[in-house]
Design an enzyme around this catalytic site. Structure first.
Site, PDB file in Angstrom:
ATOM      1  N   ASN A   7      -6.326  -3.960  -6.503  1.00 43.52           N
ATOM      2  CA  ASN A   7      -5.979  -5.695  -7.048  1.00 43.52           C
ATOM      3  C   ASN A   7      -5.905  -6.234  -8.004  1.00 43.52           C
ATOM      4  O   ASN A   7      -6.452  -5.683  -9.293  1.00 43.52           O
ATOM      5  CB  ASN A   7      -7.264  -6.279  -6.678  1.00 43.52           C
ATOM      6  CG  ASN A   7      -7.522  -5.931  -5.142  1.00 43.52           C
ATOM      7  OD1 ASN A   7      -7.351  -5.969  -4.067  1.00 43.52           O
ATOM      8  ND2 ASN A   7      -9.172  -5.499  -4.682  1.00 43.52           N
ATOM      9  N   GLU A  27      -3.521   7.458   6.891  1.00 47.67           N
ATOM     10  CA  GLU A  27      -3.783   8.458   5.859  1.00 47.67           C
ATOM     11  C   GLU A  27      -5.169   9.152   6.788  1.00 47.67           C
ATOM     12  O   GLU A  27      -5.769   8.552   7.374  1.00 47.67           O
ATOM     13  CB  GLU A  27      -4.535   8.085   4.464  1.00 47.67           C
ATOM     14  CG  GLU A  27      -5.283   6.424   4.886  1.00 47.67           C
ATOM     15  CD  GLU A  27      -4.838   5.882   3.282  1.00 47.67           C
ATOM     16  OE1 GLU A  27      -4.144   5.878   2.237  1.00 47.67           O
ATOM     17  OE2 GLU A  27      -6.186   5.327   2.891  1.00 47.67           O
ATOM     18  N   GLU A  35      -6.885   0.996  -3.476  1.00 42.32           N
ATOM     19  CA  GLU A  35      -5.712   0.017  -3.505  1.00 42.32           C
ATOM     20  C   GLU A  35      -6.307   0.339  -4.788  1.00 42.32           C
ATOM     21  O   GLU A  35      -7.059  -0.412  -5.927  1.00 42.32           O
ATOM     22  CB  GLU A  35      -6.211  -0.839  -2.853  1.00 42.32           C
ATOM     23  CG  GLU A  35      -7.384  -1.421  -2.636  1.00 42.32           C
ATOM     24  CD  GLU A  35      -7.300  -2.640  -1.544  1.00 42.32           C
ATOM     25  OE1 GLU A  35      -6.249  -2.826  -0.461  1.00 42.32           O
ATOM     26  OE2 GLU A  35      -8.426  -3.207  -1.226  1.00 42.32           O
ATOM     27  N   LYS A  61       0.710  -1.058  -0.001  1.00 44.73           N
ATOM     28  CA  LYS A  61       0.228   0.220  -0.291  1.00 44.73           C
ATOM     29  C   LYS A  61       0.745   1.004   0.306  1.00 44.73           C
ATOM     30  O   LYS A  61       0.503   1.953  -0.058  1.00 44.73           O
ATOM     31  CB  LYS A  61      -0.733  -0.126   1.373  1.00 44.73           C
ATOM     32  CG  LYS A  61      -2.591  -0.959   0.603  1.00 44.73           C
ATOM     33  CD  LYS A  61      -3.278  -1.047   2.188  1.00 44.73           C
ATOM     34  CE  LYS A  61      -4.018  -1.518   1.596  1.00 44.73           C
ATOM     35  NZ  LYS A  61      -4.328  -3.112   1.685  1.00 44.73           N
ATOM     36  N   GLU A  94      -9.740   0.864  -6.998  1.00 45.23           N
ATOM     37  CA  GLU A  94     -10.400   0.831  -5.619  1.00 45.23           C
ATOM     38  C   GLU A  94      -9.894   2.688  -4.677  1.00 45.23           C
ATOM     39  O   GLU A  94      -9.241   3.154  -5.393  1.00 45.23           O
ATOM     40  CB  GLU A  94      -9.772  -0.008  -4.338  1.00 45.23           C
ATOM     41  CG  GLU A  94     -11.404  -1.792  -4.633  1.00 45.23           C
ATOM     42  CD  GLU A  94     -10.592  -2.666  -4.098  1.00 45.23           C
ATOM     43  OE1 GLU A  94     -10.947  -2.174  -2.626  1.00 45.23           O
ATOM     44  OE2 GLU A  94     -11.560  -3.431  -3.877  1.00 45.23           O
ATOM     45  N   ASN A 112     -16.127  -4.589   6.629  1.00 47.00           N
ATOM     46  CA  ASN A 112     -15.081  -3.695   5.784  1.00 47.00           C
ATOM     47  C   ASN A 112     -14.934  -5.461   4.273  1.00 47.00           C
ATOM     48  O   ASN A 112     -13.562  -4.978   3.983  1.00 47.00           O
ATOM     49  CB  ASN A 112     -13.290  -3.401   5.681  1.00 47.00           C
ATOM     50  CG  ASN A 112     -13.620  -2.416   6.675  1.00 47.00           C
ATOM     51  OD1 ASN A 112     -14.085  -1.170   6.472  1.00 47.00           O
ATOM     52  ND2 ASN A 112     -12.987  -2.279   8.025  1.00 47.00           N
ATOM     53  N   PHE A 151     -24.458  -8.939  11.524  1.00 46.45           N
ATOM     54  CA  PHE A 151     -24.809  -9.062   9.887  1.00 46.45           C
ATOM     55  C   PHE A 151     -24.018  -9.834   9.200  1.00 46.45           C
ATOM     56  O   PHE A 151     -23.828  -9.732   8.546  1.00 46.45           O
ATOM     57  CB  PHE A 151     -23.934  -7.198   9.516  1.00 46.45           C
ATOM     58  CG  PHE A 151     -24.692  -6.251   9.690  1.00 46.45           C
ATOM     59  CD1 PHE A 151     -26.004  -5.867   9.854  1.00 46.45           C
ATOM     60  CD2 PHE A 151     -23.337  -5.539  11.405  1.00 46.45           C
ATOM     61  CE1 PHE A 151     -26.149  -4.970  10.594  1.00 46.45           C
ATOM     62  CE2 PHE A 151     -24.860  -4.163  11.160  1.00 46.45           C
ATOM     63  CZ  PHE A 151     -26.529  -4.128  11.015  1.00 46.45           C
TER      64      PHE A 151
END
Length: 715
Positions: A351, A261, A349, A177, A336, A296, A409
């Site tokens: 992928n 960040e 990022e 990253k 993304e 996430n 969830f």
């Protein structure tokens, strides 16, 4: 064959706009696959629009044999395209996956170890041995496992085996990253304000966070899938977040480096699909909206995004291509972005693999991304220009998991699929799965059951088809998340496009509780359940009349069935009468007409209630009236006792006998058997073999006798 027709029709429509003409070979390839693929996977091919809409040139030679280094639905997905292209396939599997669908679909299969992933699907030595043994020329890694492992790609290159994906430089650069963010800045891609280096310790993390301004996001440099990520709103949370994130990063990725960040509050998660070749060409294939997430991780995706305008879409696409070209990217990949409410977008990022949600892109573009990856890996240039890439219609994908949606969830559920039926009989439906009835959802692997995709001419049609598909999806034996998925797609905020990555926690602050019935829906459910109960009783009486003629049976002519129905903790009086397959039902003063085929052996029951079509699933049905019904996606009635109102009157008049061996009890039993030969008396209980409706005749008899007795139905 509805899905096949939809795919061809979409391609023809696209051809009219771009002066394309669908090749006859497309038909022969699709028909060949349907003929030769085993029955358990053939059903999925009927609705895989992308597999039929992308033409294949048989003169374009690629590989003779490809090993698929994955399992489950993505392995099946890759094998389908290989079969279409005439390529033989090799499946790898753990010992517990020996009977899996992807193993049966492949031409060859090799066991690479026991169940734990570290000893099988991540076991590079065993996989390399399988490649040598089968003489596979190339490897498709799917997603997850070794798909973004540069060491695996290097091992393949050393053996002169093609890795169907980007080169090791791109994997390395985009997998880190910190490095990817620096490259993105250099390529003039919008990035989130933050610290570009590695954070050394908690004190430095606090200093950096103060400089950036709270809130901040602390995340693992080598991370992914939401692991190693923490949001900090103050100094204390920054210190805790640094400690926990570094520990999780070291455990998950073997790399504890962190970056910090600016945290973009309430963002959308929108990604751009890119496709590059080894000749310097790269395309962006529109966007996917992936904002509906839990922990996430994505739950519902769609393409295109309802939020983006053409200008923003183009800007995001061009920046994604710029980043791909900066690392000489040659395969399918995904860039993304986080997008704020003002349509400002920031690189998140990249992928370097095929994404789980790639089918929605295939649906709106007509491209087969696996086929394009194979072509590019062989060295062919891209066949299309940017101007050729369309947005045809709308596609929605729901990730169907073996999870309990009522716990955070979705907490994983394990078990065996006792019954499984995909809704592929519906138009515009595609199901990517790797399971079948009897498959095990194991503790060793991801609990995904399938990816359910619907396609329509617009978003409204795609969502309506998804609603119908979820109602028609039969999954028994494991807990699943269909109730949550259905609630999301019918939610008013979702329909309006008012979504962000915090959607689930915002809409369900106290957790997901299932569908909340309106008064109209409650009455529909009561009417359907009552009609189903009466239909089952009439059916039982019909069989007894024909198959047990030696036993005299009272045949009451019941015009109206007065039932007491318990829904949740409330008891409702329902009066039901029937005329053929149609029932007239009075529920709490409202009259409804309910009609159906009443096929009680089917796991699905299509019912019409005053012109409204509903699909229900009767999960269980007991002789005494207890039912478990899945209605509007939610198993609302886990205990649903129905019983004739006259029986309730009986039970109010007859009390438990003080002595089970009293002469009074014996006298009543003798009398009942003489008056009603179909009764069964055992263990102190009386039950009817002919059906509860015959208690209409018992009431006067029992009221005349002041004896105390416990009457139990269905025991």
């Amino acid at each position: 064959m509805a899905g096949l027709w939809v795919g061809v029709a979409a391609l023809v429509a696209a051809g009219k706009r771009r002066r394309w003409s669908p090749k006859p070979l497309m038909w022969s390839a699709a028909l060949w696959t349907l003929k030769h693929v085993p029955h358990y996977s053939r059903q999925n091919l009927r609705v895989s629009r992308s597999l039929c809409s992308a033409g294949y040139d048989s003169n374009e030679k690629t590989f003779d044999k490809i090993l698929v280094a994955n399992r489950g639905e993505i392995a099946c997905r890759v094998i389908k395209t290989c079969k279409k292209m005439g390529i033989k396939t090799v499946a790898i599997h753990s010992d517990v996956d020996a009977s899996s669908v992807h193993v049966k679909m492949a031409d060859e299969a090799v066991c690479v170890g026991p169940a734990p992933t570290s000893k099988s699907y991540l076991n590079m030595d065993a996989i390399m041995e399988a490649i040598k043994k089968t003489r596979a020329q190339a490897v498709h890694p799917g997603y997850g496992f070794l798909s973004e492992n540069k060491e695996f790609a290097k091992c393949l290159a050393a053996e002169d085996v093609i890795f169907i994906g980007p080169d090791t430089h791109a994997i390395q650069a985009m997998g880190d990253k910190i490095e990817s963010k620096l490259l993105a800045k250099k390529a003039k891609v919008n990035t989130i304000p933050g610290f570009d280096g590695v954070v050394k310790d908690a004190d430095e993390a606090v200093r950096i966070a103060r400089e950036i301004g709270y809130p901040v996001m602390i995340k693992a440099s080598a991370g992914g899938g939401g692991k190693g990520m923490r949001i900090a709103w103050d100094d204390e949370e920054t210190r805790d977040g640094f400690r926990f994130s570094s520990q999780e990063a070291a455990s998950s990725f073997g790399d504890d480096r962190l970056l910090i960040e600016k945290f973009i509050d309430n963002p959308r998660h929108i990604e751009i699909q890119v496709l590059g070749d080894k000749h310097g060409n790269a395309l962006w294939l529109n966007e996917r909206e992936c904002s509906i997430q839990r922990r996430n991780q994505k739950v519902v995706e769609e393409a295109p995004s309802i939020f983006l305008d053409s200008e923003t879409r183009r800007a995001m696409g061009e920046q994604a291509v710029a980043l791909a070209k900066a690392v000489n990217y040659s395969s399918a990949g995904t860039v993304e972005f986080l997008v704020d409410s003002k349509k400002n977008f920031y690189f998140l990022e990249m992928n370097t693999r095929l994404q789980v949600e790639h089918p929605v892109t295939e649906c709106i573009t007509g491209l087969d991304l696996v086929q394009e990856m194979i072509r590019v890996a062989k060295g062919y240039p891209l066949r299309h220009k940017q101007a050729d890439i369309p947005i045809n219609g709308w596609a929605v994908e729901c990730r169907v998991y073996a999870e309990d949606p009522y716990k955070s969830f979705g907490l994983p559920s394990v078990g065996r699929l006792s019954q499984y039926q995909e809704p592929i009989h519906l138009p515009g439906v595609r199901v990517d799965s790797g399971i079948q009835p009897g498959s095990d959802i194991s503790i060793y692997y991801d609990p995904m059951i399938s990816k359910l995709i619907t396609y329509g001419s617009d978003r409204t049609e795609a969502l309506k088809r998804m609603e119908d598909a979820l109602d028609n999806y039969v999954i028994r034996g494991v807990t699943h998340n269909i109730a949550l998925l259905r609630e999301v797609i019918i939610n008013s905020r979702f329909i309006k496009g008012d979504i962000n990555t915090k959607f689930l926690s915002d809409v369900y602050p106290d957790g997901f509780k299932g569908h909340k019935l309106t008064e109209s829906e409650r009455n529909q459910l009561l009417a359907i359940a009552s009609s189903l109960f009466v239909a089952s009783q009439l059916r039982a009486q019909h069989f007894q009349e024909h198959e047990n003629a030696r036993v005299p049976i009272i045949k009451p002519q019941v015009a109206d069935w007065e039932l007491s129905v318990k829904l949740h903790d409330e008891v409702h009086t329902v009066v039901t009468s029937n005329s053929g397959p149609t029932f007239s039902v009075e529920v709490d003063g409202s009259k409804l007409n309910v009609s159906s085929t009443w096929n009680l052996a089917s796991p699905l029951l299509s019912v019409n209630v005053d012109g409204t079509q509903r699909t229900i699933q009767c999960l269980s049905r007991e002789a005494g009236g207890n039912m478990s019904i899945q209605f509007l996606g939610t198993v609302i009635l886990k205990s649903f006792p129905l019983f004739p109102a006259t029986e309730r009157a009986i039970q109010s008049h007859v009390q438990q006998c003080c002595c089970p061996f009293s002469s009074a009890r014996a006298e009543l039993e003798t009398l009942l058997l003489r008056e009603w030969p179909s009764l069964t008396i055992a263990s102190g209980c009386i039950s009817s073999g002919a059906g509860p409706q015959e208690f209409h005749f018992l009431l006067p008899l029992l009221q005349a006798k002041t004896l105390k007795l416990m009457i139990g139905l269905g025991k």
